[in-house]
Design a protein around this motif. Sequence first.
Motif: not given
Length: 264
Positions: A128-142
Amino acid sequence: CPAVGRPRVHLPMIDDGEWAGVPIGGLGTGSIGRTFRGDVARWHLAVGTHRFEPVAADGFALFVGRPDGSSQASVLSAYRPDGELPAWGWDLPVGGGTYHALFPRAWQTFEPEVLGVRLAGEQLSPVIAGDLERSALPVGVFEWWVENPGPEPVTVGLSFTWADPPGGPADGAAPKRPHEVAGTVDRRVLGVRFGDAADGTPTALRGTLAIAALADAGWELTTRASFDPVADTELWADFAADGRLDGSCGSPDGPAGAAVAATT
């Protein structure tokens, strides 16, 4: 294509050749690559190392049951494993689906002529642009969309199976983990938790992970906590019978797999 060539550089550069796709995972927290064939093969879990190893048990499968009693169950992958899971439905034809990639998204589409229903599945990682904390979450969604274009109702089941993951190339076989079913009281969320590996396992493979499904109204969730990710016949026969999982399981001696299915 029948011949995909070879990696374009020599080790230690990271270049696995043409079998690639958009990775799943967070920025700086490790990623797992699902290729455009539908298999999971690129393991970037240990910092500074990588492992290209297709794991046949990792991925999705579709069941379609018709009113006349006929049915079809297919692994949603054009990958053909060498000796692994020979009882599974590896009959998706090459060219039977279309892969699209636009980081951090990827999506695949399948037409009724191939599977009996129109199917689209989207993969998304939280970049997510500008949101480093959430962008580093080790998850994926299908997220999957299913459309029945025919005049008769059908039963549709979609399963996701996952094996204890391998690590870097020097780490050998995947470490065995304890598995347990977990979910919400109303069973709207249901999945399997993979426990921590044993002491002495490489740091990148320590910790827990999980697979889970979120059901909309009208969908039934079922799961199986353990199966043999190399020689299974029981889990596939169970899913191919009605698109559901009965929950019973035997635990393999070595690394195991787990599965969750959604049926409507």
